[in-house]
Write an enzyme that holds these catalytic residues in place. Structure first.
Site, PDB file in Angstrom:
ATOM      1  N   HIS A  81     -47.982  10.728 -12.834  1.00  0.00           N
ATOM      2  CA  HIS A  81     -47.932  11.073 -14.258  1.00  0.00           C
ATOM      3  C   HIS A  81     -47.334   9.945 -15.091  1.00  0.00           C
ATOM      4  CE1 HIS A  81     -48.370  13.936 -17.443  1.00  0.00           C
ATOM      5  NE2 HIS A  81     -47.079  14.030 -17.706  1.00  0.00           N
ATOM      6  N   SER A 126     -49.791  13.742 -21.850  1.00  0.00           N
ATOM      7  CA  SER A 126     -49.086  14.933 -21.402  1.00  0.00           C
ATOM      8  C   SER A 126     -48.938  15.945 -22.537  1.00  0.00           C
ATOM      9  CB  SER A 126     -47.736  14.553 -20.795  1.00  0.00           C
ATOM     10  OG  SER A 126     -47.221  15.624 -20.041  1.00  0.00           O
ATOM     11  N   ASP A 143     -53.636  12.726 -18.881  1.00  0.00           N
ATOM     12  CA  ASP A 143     -52.871  13.632 -18.004  1.00  0.00           C
ATOM     13  C   ASP A 143     -52.298  14.809 -18.806  1.00  0.00           C
ATOM     14  OD1 ASP A 143     -52.772  13.625 -15.283  1.00  0.00           O
ATOM     15  OD2 ASP A 143     -50.848  12.605 -15.119  1.00  0.00           O
TER      16      ASP A 143
END
Length: 435
Positions: A357, A279, A302
């Site tokens: 996620h 992320s 991600d």
């Protein structure tokens, strides 16, 4: 660290996302406590037993701090470290989620207080080989211990992994030290005897740094861009420190753990270094690749592209592997990832079906089915299958671009999304991504 487009547990992964409001009744009922149900973080699947330790060099916020995972000598009955190192990290998670500290500490301790990392604390290093190196960057609202499943897998497969704890005010919590005055040292000397000497140097005072939320009316990009640049610098400094250790130079660990860092001398293959993150950590991968060519490739899980200034994209010359979840990505984010496409430099992307996620951090293994679904910690795909796909694809990519003499190439088809649980590229429609 951990966020979906609509609901967040431990990360605001995209601007203007609304954090999920926890129902503590549902939380308590939906998970009977990991210490009672046997839920645990999976150990590494590789041939090496895994050890871990903490290293902090420089006691200020400008120092370097990471959890080190490494192949260790076989051992039994030794200490496994707590997954959440101290109650201050519980407090940081509570602040990040905007919930009451007192209540959350009790709940978090009940759910996760007995969770252990599947590695031996301060185990002796397994010498006799040169290991490739990975620097790992956590996501927004996370800290150095929350991706232990990934880091332990890499170490079990023969990597040395430095999981950085960032001091850019993006961690839920982290700590550093300030110097005590002589008067303070004399006054506190009796009480210091009861503290673990390996953790609190007597002349230093521990200080905590918690997540910095956006101020009312504050623009998000300048903050996140400043943070991602600092994160990239911190990853480079972590690599610098590993190189110092590999050269046999003495390093002073502020935390005074029992691990002997001199045993790491000449143990790292410094031609085979990668950077990896999730992320906000995925954005840090791109920033780190731009900053330092010693990182030969990157694996971005991600990735949240928002913090990055696109002007750096042409300066990123290394291969990148984007591994996405099915439920997190959206058109604008994919469009920015596509701007890194190159006809000459390998840039690969796959999507894991049935994942969210939070399928990458450890939380996905430590909550029951209903709680995991409620808090977007679990997707439809079994989290162990999802993690295996992520790890195997990553290992195959690392072998290809670090020129490793291993057998990870058996998983080469995963790099191209060739599995029933993978999507080549993205599940986000290209038309939408081009808007």
């Amino acid at each position: 660290m951990l966020c979906g487009q609509r609901h967040c547990l431990v990360q605001s992964s995209c601007p203007n996302r609304v954090r999920h409001k926890w129902s503590w009744a549902a939380l308590a009922m939906g998970n009977s406590g990991s210490q009672n149900t046997g839920m645990r973080i999976p150990p590494g699947n590789g041939p090496h037993q895994v050890g871990c330790t903490d290293l902090m060099v420089g006691h200020t916020t400008q120092g370097t701090f990471f959890r080190l995972y490494y192949p260790c000598n076989p051992s039994e009955g030794l200490e496994r470290p707590d997954w959440i190192p101290s109650k201050e990290y519980f407090n940081g998670l509570a602040d990040f989620m905007k919930i009451n500290r007192t209540l959350s500490e009790r709940i978090f301790n009940y759910l996760f207080g007995a969770c252990k990392i599947p590695a031996v604390w301060n185990a002796s290093f397994k010498q006799g080989a040169k290991y490739p190196v990975v620097v790992f960057s956590h996501g927004l609202g996370a800290f150095r211990t929350l991706y232990s499943a990934i880091c332990c897998e890499l170490a079990s497969q023969g990597f040395i992994v430095a999981a950085v704890e960032h001091r850019d005010e993006s961690s839920s919590a982290t700590f550093y030290f300030t110097e005590k005055s002589e008067e303070e040292q004399q006054k506190e000397q009796p009480s210091c005897r009861s503290r673990p000497p390996s953790l609190i140097p007597p002349h230093l005072q521990q200080q905590w740094m918690y997540y910095r939320a956006l101020k009312p009316g504050e623009s998000e990009f300048p903050l996140r861009n400043r943070q991602v640049k600092q994160r990239g610098d911190e990853c480079v400094r972590a690599l610098d420190l590993l190189i110092e250790i590999n050269s046999g130079n003495n390093v002073e660990n502020v935390l005074r753990t029992q691990f002997d860092f001199t045993t790491l001398e000449n143990s790292m293959d410094l031609c085979k270094i990668a950077i990896m993150g999730h992320s906000f950590g995925g954005a840090t991968v791109i920033e780190g690749l731009c900053k330092d060519g010693r990182f030969k490739c990157g694996v971005a899980l991600d990735t949240w592209m928002f913090p990055i200034d696109e002007e750096i994209f042409p300066r990123v010359k290394q291969p990148i592997f984007f591994i996405n979840s099915e439920k997190f990505q959206w058109g604008g984010n994919i469009a920015r990832i596509r701007k890194l496409d190159s006809a000459y430099i390998p840039r690969k992307m796959i999507t894991i079906r049935g994942t969210v996620h939070q399928s990458f951090p450890d939380f996905t293994f430590l909550t029951g089915h209903w709680l995991g679904k409620l808090l977007k910690l679990k997707g439809d795909l079994d989290p162990y299958i999802a993690m295996d796909l992520c790890n195997r694809a990553s290992l195959a990519f690392l072998q290809r671009h670090l020129s490793l003499d291993r057998e990870f190439n058996q998983w080469d088809p995963l790099i191209d999304g060739k599995d029933e649980n993978l999507i080549p590229g993205t599940n986000v429609r290209e038309l939408q991504a081009s808007i």
